[in-house]
Design an enzyme around this catalytic site. Structure first.
Site, PDB file in Angstrom:
ATOM      1  N   ASN A   9      -2.707  -2.374  -6.863  1.00 41.32           N
ATOM      2  CA  ASN A   9      -2.149  -1.557  -7.297  1.00 41.32           C
ATOM      3  C   ASN A   9      -1.076  -2.368  -8.489  1.00 41.32           C
ATOM      4  O   ASN A   9      -0.020  -2.941  -8.405  1.00 41.32           O
ATOM      5  CB  ASN A   9      -0.667  -1.204  -6.459  1.00 41.32           C
ATOM      6  CG  ASN A   9       0.278   0.461  -6.792  1.00 41.32           C
ATOM      7  OD1 ASN A   9       0.401   0.394  -8.376  1.00 41.32           O
ATOM      8  ND2 ASN A   9       0.882   0.484  -5.880  1.00 41.32           N
ATOM      9  N   TRP A  10      -1.161  -1.800  -9.892  1.00 44.43           N
ATOM     10  CA  TRP A  10      -0.056  -2.594 -10.715  1.00 44.43           C
ATOM     11  C   TRP A  10       1.234  -2.347 -10.886  1.00 44.43           C
ATOM     12  O   TRP A  10       1.868  -2.970 -11.272  1.00 44.43           O
ATOM     13  CB  TRP A  10      -0.644  -2.530 -12.931  1.00 44.43           C
ATOM     14  CG  TRP A  10      -2.166  -3.178 -12.380  1.00 44.43           C
ATOM     15  CD1 TRP A  10      -2.954  -4.011 -11.459  1.00 44.43           C
ATOM     16  CD2 TRP A  10      -3.149  -3.438 -13.718  1.00 44.43           C
ATOM     17  NE1 TRP A  10      -4.167  -4.908 -12.116  1.00 44.43           N
ATOM     18  CE2 TRP A  10      -3.490  -3.946 -13.148  1.00 44.43           C
ATOM     19  CE3 TRP A  10      -2.736  -3.105 -14.846  1.00 44.43           C
ATOM     20  CZ2 TRP A  10      -5.080  -4.983 -14.025  1.00 44.43           C
ATOM     21  CZ3 TRP A  10      -3.761  -3.439 -15.667  1.00 44.43           C
ATOM     22  CH2 TRP A  10      -4.833  -4.486 -15.624  1.00 44.43           C
ATOM     23  N   LYS A  11       1.359  -1.265 -10.190  1.00 45.85           N
ATOM     24  CA  LYS A  11       2.584  -0.421 -10.444  1.00 45.85           C
ATOM     25  C   LYS A  11       3.679  -0.184 -11.795  1.00 45.85           C
ATOM     26  O   LYS A  11       2.346  -0.323 -12.317  1.00 45.85           O
ATOM     27  CB  LYS A  11       4.267  -1.661  -9.420  1.00 45.85           C
ATOM     28  CG  LYS A  11       2.949  -1.308  -8.419  1.00 45.85           C
ATOM     29  CD  LYS A  11       4.782  -1.666  -7.559  1.00 45.85           C
ATOM     30  CE  LYS A  11       3.611  -2.507  -5.983  1.00 45.85           C
ATOM     31  NZ  LYS A  11       4.584  -2.928  -4.614  1.00 45.85           N
ATOM     32  N   HIS A  92       3.714   6.149  -2.295  1.00 46.20           N
ATOM     33  CA  HIS A  92       3.727   5.223  -1.930  1.00 46.20           C
ATOM     34  C   HIS A  92       5.130   4.821  -1.525  1.00 46.20           C
ATOM     35  O   HIS A  92       6.158   6.017  -1.995  1.00 46.20           O
ATOM     36  CB  HIS A  92       3.312   4.595  -3.056  1.00 46.20           C
ATOM     37  CG  HIS A  92       3.707   3.008  -3.565  1.00 46.20           C
ATOM     38  ND1 HIS A  92       5.100   2.036  -3.292  1.00 46.20           N
ATOM     39  CD2 HIS A  92       2.439   2.216  -2.892  1.00 46.20           C
ATOM     40  CE1 HIS A  92       4.388   1.268  -3.091  1.00 46.20           C
ATOM     41  NE2 HIS A  92       3.241   0.352  -2.854  1.00 46.20           N
ATOM     42  N   GLU A  94       7.752   2.975  -2.562  1.00 47.76           N
ATOM     43  CA  GLU A  94       8.816   3.408  -3.643  1.00 47.76           C
ATOM     44  C   GLU A  94       8.711   4.357  -4.363  1.00 47.76           C
ATOM     45  O   GLU A  94       9.768   5.048  -4.991  1.00 47.76           O
ATOM     46  CB  GLU A  94       7.609   2.003  -4.725  1.00 47.76           C
ATOM     47  CG  GLU A  94       8.059   0.580  -4.417  1.00 47.76           C
ATOM     48  CD  GLU A  94       7.295  -0.048  -5.202  1.00 47.76           C
ATOM     49  OE1 GLU A  94       6.243  -0.152  -5.926  1.00 47.76           O
ATOM     50  OE2 GLU A  94       6.504  -1.375  -4.116  1.00 47.76           O
ATOM     51  N   GLU A 162       0.900   0.424   4.647  1.00 47.07           N
ATOM     52  CA  GLU A 162       2.102  -0.402   4.248  1.00 47.07           C
ATOM     53  C   GLU A 162       3.079  -0.381   4.392  1.00 47.07           C
ATOM     54  O   GLU A 162       4.122   0.052   4.277  1.00 47.07           O
ATOM     55  CB  GLU A 162       1.415   0.373   2.701  1.00 47.07           C
ATOM     56  CG  GLU A 162       0.898   0.012   1.704  1.00 47.07           C
ATOM     57  CD  GLU A 162       1.356   0.401   0.557  1.00 47.07           C
ATOM     58  OE1 GLU A 162       0.127  -0.914  -0.424  1.00 47.07           O
ATOM     59  OE2 GLU A 162       2.224   0.158  -0.565  1.00 47.07           O
ATOM     60  N   GLY A 168       6.005  -6.900  -1.570  1.00 48.03           N
ATOM     61  CA  GLY A 168       6.725  -7.970  -2.828  1.00 48.03           C
ATOM     62  C   GLY A 168       7.540  -8.304  -1.853  1.00 48.03           C
ATOM     63  O   GLY A 168       7.666  -9.421  -2.685  1.00 48.03           O
ATOM     64  N   SER A 208       1.923  -7.792   0.341  1.00 43.48           N
ATOM     65  CA  SER A 208       2.122  -9.114   0.488  1.00 43.48           C
ATOM     66  C   SER A 208       0.676  -9.405   0.814  1.00 43.48           C
ATOM     67  O   SER A 208       0.181 -10.920   1.619  1.00 43.48           O
ATOM     68  CB  SER A 208       2.781  -9.728   1.767  1.00 43.48           C
ATOM     69  OG  SER A 208       4.510  -9.324   0.461  1.00 43.48           O
ATOM     70  N   GLY A 229      -0.217  -4.856  -4.275  1.00 41.82           N
ATOM     71  CA  GLY A 229       0.473  -5.521  -5.491  1.00 41.82           C
ATOM     72  C   GLY A 229       0.365  -6.276  -6.145  1.00 41.82           C
ATOM     73  O   GLY A 229      -1.151  -6.232  -7.271  1.00 41.82           O
ATOM     74  N   GLY A 230       1.051  -7.475  -6.127  1.00 46.71           N
ATOM     75  CA  GLY A 230       1.563  -8.317  -7.439  1.00 46.71           C
ATOM     76  C   GLY A 230       0.309  -9.126  -7.140  1.00 46.71           C
ATOM     77  O   GLY A 230       0.209  -9.582  -8.187  1.00 46.71           O
TER      78      GLY A 230
HETATM   79  P1  13P Z   1       2.752  -6.265  -2.518  1.00 45.01           P
HETATM   80  O1  13P Z   1       1.170  -6.504  -2.437  1.00 45.01           O
HETATM   81  O2  13P Z   1       3.320  -6.596  -3.876  1.00 45.01           O
HETATM   82  O3  13P Z   1       3.358  -6.774  -1.694  1.00 45.01           O
HETATM   83  O4  13P Z   1       2.780  -4.646  -3.038  1.00 45.01           O
HETATM   84  C1  13P Z   1       1.887  -3.864  -1.978  1.00 45.01           C
HETATM   85  C2  13P Z   1       1.864  -2.522  -2.573  1.00 45.01           C
HETATM   86  O5  13P Z   1       3.544  -2.373  -2.845  1.00 45.01           O
HETATM   87  C3  13P Z   1       0.428  -1.567  -3.197  1.00 45.01           C
HETATM   88  O6  13P Z   1       1.120  -0.356  -3.129  1.00 45.01           O
END
Ligand code: 13P
Length: 248
Positions: A9-11, A92, A94, A162, A168, A208, A229-230
């Protein structure tokens, strides 16, 4: 029986410069035992789809519940599909936090996604306060019941667990805690949708996930992959995570 899935997920990250990561990933990590999914920002979807070819599936990060209409700035599931997506992340944390999305909104979006022929990657997860109050399973149970539409199949739905406090932050639950929630989700799916759908649906862990902790997480029962994510932004990080999943 369940194919493993490594999803990125590149957000709100990435421009055309990031397309090189797709080429690097495809070249370095064929991983025949793992499905790979990248969910870039919508602006990159068609370019990532073209760059990824058949090796990597692509998905959106949200869709509107309606098929079309006067919804400035929104994107429909059919538009995602038209741009090359086969999946869409929904609910998600977010989105739930930044846009006030509740379980019913997520369910409506999931119905729209499935109607358009996409697989809905439905996210659930507790806050730190909810975990500390020992409410994790109750929260997850409520989110599953509210966010997943009736009539889903193991092909058109993936669940991502999640924990909000792990996203993050570099913190992850203990492996026992991850296993407890994944087992709980599996049982809830079996109870509601029957053993066929319940046992075949993929359940991802997210929050993470890094090359350094992936092997441990993927050894946990009922963890069928990750939503990353990251660490999905760079092939040098995502590649080893995919390899760890392949070897799990
Ligand atoms: P991180 O891997 O950056 O913690 O993000 C997880 C996430 O929200 C994937 O959707």
């Amino acid at each position: 029986m369940r194919r493993k899935l490594a999803a990125g997920n590149w957000k709100m990250n990435g421009t055309g410069d990031n397309l090189a990561q797709i080429a690097a990933l495809t070249a370095a990590h064929p991983a025949p035992g793992v499905d790979i999914l990248i969910c870039p920002p919508a602006t990159l979807l068609s370019r990532v789809s073209d760059a990824a070819g058949n090796a990597i599936a692509t998905g959106g990060q949200d869709c509107h519940a309606a098929g079309s209409g006067a919804h400035t700035g929104d994107i429909s599931a059919a538009m995602l599909k038209d741009a090359g997506a086969t999946h869409v992340i929904l609910g998600h944390s977010e989105r739930r936090e930044d846009h006030g999305e509740n379980d019913q909104d997520v369910r409506d979006k999931a119905n729209a996604a499935i109607d358009a022929g996409l697989t809905a990657v439905i996210c659930v997860g507790e806050s730190l306060a909810e975990r500390e109050a020992a409410n994790t399973l109750a929260i997850i149970g409520g989110q599953l019941a509210g966010s997943i539409p009736d009539g889903v199949t193991a092909q058109n739905m993936v669940i991502a667990y999640e924990p909000i406090w792990a996203i993050g932050t570099g913190k992850i639950p203990t492996l026992d805690q991850i296993g407890e929630v994944h087992d709980f989700i599996r049982t809830a799916l079996e109870k509601r949708f029957g053993p066929g759908v319940g046992r075949s649906t993929r359940i991802l862990y997210g929050g993470s996930v890094k090359p350094s902790n992936a092997e441990g997480i993927f050894a946990v029962s009922n963890v069928d992959g990750a939503l990353v994510g990251g660490a999905s932004l760079k092939a040098e990080d995502f590649g080893p995570i995919i390899t760890a999943l392949e070897n799990a």
